[in-house]
Design a protein around this motif. Structure first.
Motif, PDB file in Angstrom:
ATOM      1  N   VAL A 128      -0.445  -3.029   4.968  1.00  0.00           N
ATOM      2  CA  VAL A 128       0.486  -2.281   4.139  1.00  0.00           C
ATOM      3  C   VAL A 128       0.183  -2.571   2.668  1.00  0.00           C
ATOM      4  CG1 VAL A 128       2.328  -2.314   5.866  1.00  0.00           C
ATOM      5  CG2 VAL A 128       2.248  -4.097   4.109  1.00  0.00           C
ATOM      6  N   ILE A 129       0.687  -1.708   1.820  1.00  0.00           N
ATOM      7  CA  ILE A 129       0.687  -1.947   0.376  1.00  0.00           C
ATOM      8  C   ILE A 129       2.138  -2.017  -0.053  1.00  0.00           C
ATOM      9  CG2 ILE A 129       0.187  -0.899  -1.871  1.00  0.00           C
ATOM     10  CD1 ILE A 129      -2.434   0.130  -0.586  1.00  0.00           C
ATOM     11  N   HIS A 130       2.459  -3.037  -0.865  1.00  0.00           N
ATOM     12  CA  HIS A 130       3.863  -3.300  -1.190  1.00  0.00           C
ATOM     13  C   HIS A 130       3.961  -3.786  -2.631  1.00  0.00           C
ATOM     14  CE1 HIS A 130       7.907  -3.642   0.354  1.00  0.00           C
ATOM     15  NE2 HIS A 130       8.047  -4.861  -0.146  1.00  0.00           N
ATOM     16  N   PRO A 131       5.067  -3.500  -3.322  1.00  0.00           N
ATOM     17  CA  PRO A 131       5.231  -4.021  -4.682  1.00  0.00           C
ATOM     18  C   PRO A 131       5.181  -5.550  -4.705  1.00  0.00           C
ATOM     19  CG  PRO A 131       6.860  -2.303  -4.238  1.00  0.00           C
ATOM     20  CD  PRO A 131       6.194  -2.610  -2.935  1.00  0.00           C
ATOM     21  N   ALA A 132       4.425  -6.096  -5.615  1.00  0.00           N
ATOM     22  CA  ALA A 132       4.320  -7.551  -5.724  1.00  0.00           C
ATOM     23  C   ALA A 132       5.670  -8.179  -6.055  1.00  0.00           C
ATOM     24  CB  ALA A 132       3.291  -7.922  -6.779  1.00  0.00           C
TER      25      ALA A 132
END
Length: 348
Positions: A128-132
């Protein structure tokens, strides 16, 4: 990008298949290889009913929102996380410029995008890609399995924060399901002298009884009010009552069990509208709080787990491989009384 995922095609129909996911790494994001995902009651409800209130599954949706994993790539603006770091993710992504976010209550931002809440895809997929900003490093002492438990424990943390508990408070939790147990453990960590947990199911109460400070009460055999009278004195009550069952039948008991000027925290979500005796609440001048997810608690939840003050490991009932995901959901939907938390590993 295309990725293999557990997809809820429609009510009661799951598949493991390739699906196009709208993921693109931005400068403030991290890419995470998913390791462990917990199955939540809301995931199961979408599977069995196809909806929760106004949130309706109208097109295929990837399930899962309780996750841990490993950072494999960081955006250009990210400095507090590094490749190879073990992390867990807070699954709700608000608009940080919204009025709710500016007030510090981003969990009730009407525009929040929450994993596995239609139409937003969840995290039961290898990457997944997620806000840091909503990705948190796990200390070495916290396992991937525990990292995936931070999300439900955060609800317990939110409930205790909303209660504004005092050291030594006697607390009651109605409902010994996963969230009820998370609330009870958070209350103990927050300074409760003891927590009475009530339920009808003996197997659930036996799990609660494993913890020092938790007193199980089987309300099919004894009156919760009478137990509280013995511990707190007749005509008084508990300092804080957390309602975590979601049953529409429990509200009169909740009001009867809290002391005058005490606190009631509503955590469970009833499926149907409930009758609430406002006059009884007024006569005791109760403070009534509500909980919807959580805000600004993930870091503290992780520290409590890392410190050993909260042990979530006994609540993990069984772990399934990713290829067994459908079987895992079928078991979760069967609601075995001994099961608290089922998890799925994607990177064992």
């Amino acid at each position: 990008m295309k990725s293999r995922a557990l997809v809820l095609e429609k009510q009661r129909e799951l598949s493991l298949r390739e699906i196009d996911l709208p993921y693109r790494l931005g400068p403030d994001d991290v890419r995470v290889r998913i390791h462990t995902v917990g199955i939540c009651g809301s995931d199961v409800h979408y599977y069995t009913h196809g909806r929760i209130g106004p949130f309706v599954v109208r097109e295929p949706m990837v399930l899962g929102h309780e996750a841990s994993g490993v950072v494999t790539e960081v955006g250009g603006n990210v400095s507090h996380l590094r490749v190879g770091e073990r992390v867990c993710m807070e699954p709700g992504i608000p608009d940080l410029t919204s009025r709710a976010a500016r007030l510090g209550v981003y969990n009730v931002d009407p525009g929040v995008r929450f994993w596995a809440t239609p139409p937003v895809h969840g995290c039961l997929t290898p990457e997944v890609i997620h806000p840091a900003a909503f990705t948190f490093a796990l200390p070495d002492s916290v396992s991937f399995a525990e990292g995936a438990m931070v999300e439900p424990f955060a609800i317990g943390m939110q409930a205790v924060i909303k209660a504004r508990m005092q050291p030594g408070d006697v607390c009651v939790v109605t409902g010994a399901g996963p969230i009820g147990l998370m609330v009870a453990l958070a209350a103990l960590a927050g300074g409760a002298s003891e927590v009475l947990v009530s339920d009808l199911v003996e197997e659930k109460l036996a799990i609660a009884a494993r913890y020092d400070g938790i007193i199980p009460v089987n309300v099919s055999r004894e009156s919760l009010r009478e137990v509280i009278d013995r511990r707190c004195g007749e005509d008084w009550g508990a300092d804080v009552v957390f309602e975590a069952s979601g049953s529409h039948r429990v509200y009169d008991e909740v009001l009867a069990c809290v002391r005058p000027a005490g606190v009631v925290v509503l955590v469970g979500m009833p499926i149907e509208k409930v009758t609430f005796d406002i006059v009884s609440a007024q006569a005791k001048e109760l403070r009534i709080e509500t909980v919807f997810r959580y805000a600004n608690v993930y870091d503290r939840a992780i520290e409590l787990i890392a410190s050993g003050k909260v042990d979530l490991k006994p609540l993990i009932s069984e772990t399934f491989d990713f290829e067994q995901s459908i079987a895992a959901f079928e078991r979760a939907a069967s609601a075995r009384p001994n099961d608290v938390k089922l998890q799925i590993t994607l990177d064992a």
